[in-house]
Design an enzyme around this catalytic site. Sequence first.
Site, PDB file in Angstrom:
ATOM      1  N   LYS A  53       0.842  -1.189   0.000  1.00 42.36           N
ATOM      2  CA  LYS A  53       0.000   0.000   0.000  1.00 42.36           C
ATOM      3  C   LYS A  53       0.882   1.245   0.000  1.00 42.36           C
ATOM      4  O   LYS A  53       1.840   1.342   0.758  1.00 42.36           O
ATOM      5  CB  LYS A  53      -0.904  -0.010   1.240  1.00 42.36           C
ATOM      6  N   ARG A  80     -25.483  -3.409   7.185  1.00 45.88           N
ATOM      7  CA  ARG A  80     -25.086  -4.765   6.801  1.00 45.88           C
ATOM      8  C   ARG A  80     -25.351  -5.775   7.919  1.00 45.88           C
ATOM      9  O   ARG A  80     -25.384  -6.972   7.677  1.00 45.88           O
ATOM     10  CB  ARG A  80     -23.602  -4.783   6.421  1.00 45.88           C
ATOM     11  N   GLU A  90     -19.393  -7.006   9.679  1.00 48.06           N
ATOM     12  CA  GLU A  90     -20.372  -6.258  10.467  1.00 48.06           C
ATOM     13  C   GLU A  90     -21.415  -7.181  11.095  1.00 48.06           C
ATOM     14  O   GLU A  90     -21.813  -6.978  12.250  1.00 48.06           O
ATOM     15  CB  GLU A  90     -21.063  -5.216   9.582  1.00 48.06           C
TER      16      GLU A  90
END
Length: 642
Positions: A290, A416, A388
């Site tokens: 990243k 969610r 979630e």
Amino acid sequence: MKLFDDIPVERPATPLLDTLNTPAGLRAMSMDQLGQVADELRAYLLYSVGVSGGHFGAGLGVVELTLALHQALETPHDRLVWDVGHQAYPHKILTGRREAMLGIRRYGGLAAFPRRAESEYDTFGVGHSSTSISAALGMALAARTRGEKRRVCAVIGDGALSAGMAFEGLAHAGHVDANLLVILNDNEMSISENVGGMASYLARILVSKPYLNMRESGKKVLSHLPGALELARRTEEHMKGMISPATLFEEMGFNYIGPIDGHDLPLLVETLHTMRDLEGPQFLHVKTRKGKGFMPAEADPIGYHAITKLEKAEPEKSGDTPPPLKPASNAVKKKKRKYCNVFGDWLCDMAAVDERLVGITPAMREGSDLIRFSREYPGRYYDVAIAEQHSVTLSAGLACEGMKPVLAIYSTFLQRGYDQLIHDVAVQGLDVTFAIDRAGLVGEDGPTHHGALDLSYLRCIPGMVVMAPADEAECRAMLSAAYQHPGPAAVRYPRGTGPGVEIPDHLEPIEIGRAERRRTSGAETGRVALLAFGSLNSAAAAVADALDATHLNMRSIKPLDHQAVLDIADDHDLLVTLEENVVAGGAGSAVNELLAREDVQVAVLNLGLPDAFVEHGKPAELITECALDAEAIEAAIRARLP
């Protein structure tokens, strides 16, 4: 690969990139030219995000992968599905939106994530994680049903792969033997060890045409020998398993290749050209870094996940050399505390006095500000990754055993886990506190991230307590009240800062279901009452002064302060409800239902978010668009007055 220490403040020279209005031009380029495009693409990405702000750490990490994908696939005929979309900025630059990137996430500009209406190259609209495999599988099955020769590829990160939905898609793809390529973009946050020479060497062998031909020929020969084919399969599986996490994915029906270096452009191109023509489910494991190529982001991938646009500092005197540009967020230290900071401090303070408290988050440690809590109370902190649904039911299980779970979750992500919220928490009346961040209009991330629905979807759940603070001090007091309530309770608060009121150190709770009258109208006739919920109390105060109206800070959406509403209705001619939530089913609807149930006849004006998905832009711009700023609220009220 060219490395950068600073974000370019002037548009970099990108002669090859400028010739690419579609990815088709990549397919005629030499490997040296592709390498030059990679350097130019990384430079332009840094420059454009410096101008506009936005996500860029993930995008820097997939520059080579994006180029290789568009070079190997015949996009847009071949379908390319990006998960979440944080990493899709290079994709947007390569697909005809290069100059428009300078206005990304701005009001009226490009969306922060892939969006079908924006480009034919954006095959699926995203914003929430872990949807790419399911969506791509649907596309692959549609192509098979129609008899179309079409390749379909899903690119998913190791973080997104932690969600159950991703594994549901993988399992189904293997079951139906779909022609689907799944690429795992593993940026060293989990899954496997660093790429080594042996792993890269094996990956080259496993994807090579001689090996694949030998593998298929061997199968035909061994199929005539009892037990030989199974022995060969297991031998190959164990060889892979020694140096790569192949077994899991191959047991699900995928042909696993990798891990390979995601910044080795020739290897990526070679591998993808081979894998695109293989039949059945294919899984390519790519290791990336990243922030690759921008040294500060490589050193701090979390801090440079996204940045605000760069602001130029004014020189002190004419003739002075201007100081270097820095991210605007670092230029000035704000005195106001963000609501998430109020929550983070409260969580640590409450944990200090109650050892039953447990903090839970679905991969939002930094965003919800659980950093300090995770360090001071590591034994009572659980980051469940992007899961979630699991976070809600985990909280329920903890509550069953006498713990006091506090779930920090964004409004848009709690959607969610809605079934779990109802069946696993509310039906059982369990003591779970929901700290709901990013409620209302969050800004540049747009409709996938606006918390526009939570008052509506929470208010209808039996036994649920729902509160919204007008300021930082109320937020702290409401969190204490929700925590002490012996059942499911939610405090929803906006992104960013509040009015800037002083925040107390104590943990005294606010009284649930009790409104606060902040102003009383002095008029004798035509009296107006503003019933404000949460963040719109600031606008309500200004409007109340302008119209000599009564102002109630309602505080609690459920339970509603029935007596306060009935008292106001008794001696006012117009009640105006204000909420940063859709009007349908929201706080204003609760007031309407009460008045109807009590057969109270009074004019009511419900103001809130429209029955539409609000686009991206700065929160102030969106509030104005939705006619919820003080000026628009006053105009709407005057239009209703005789």
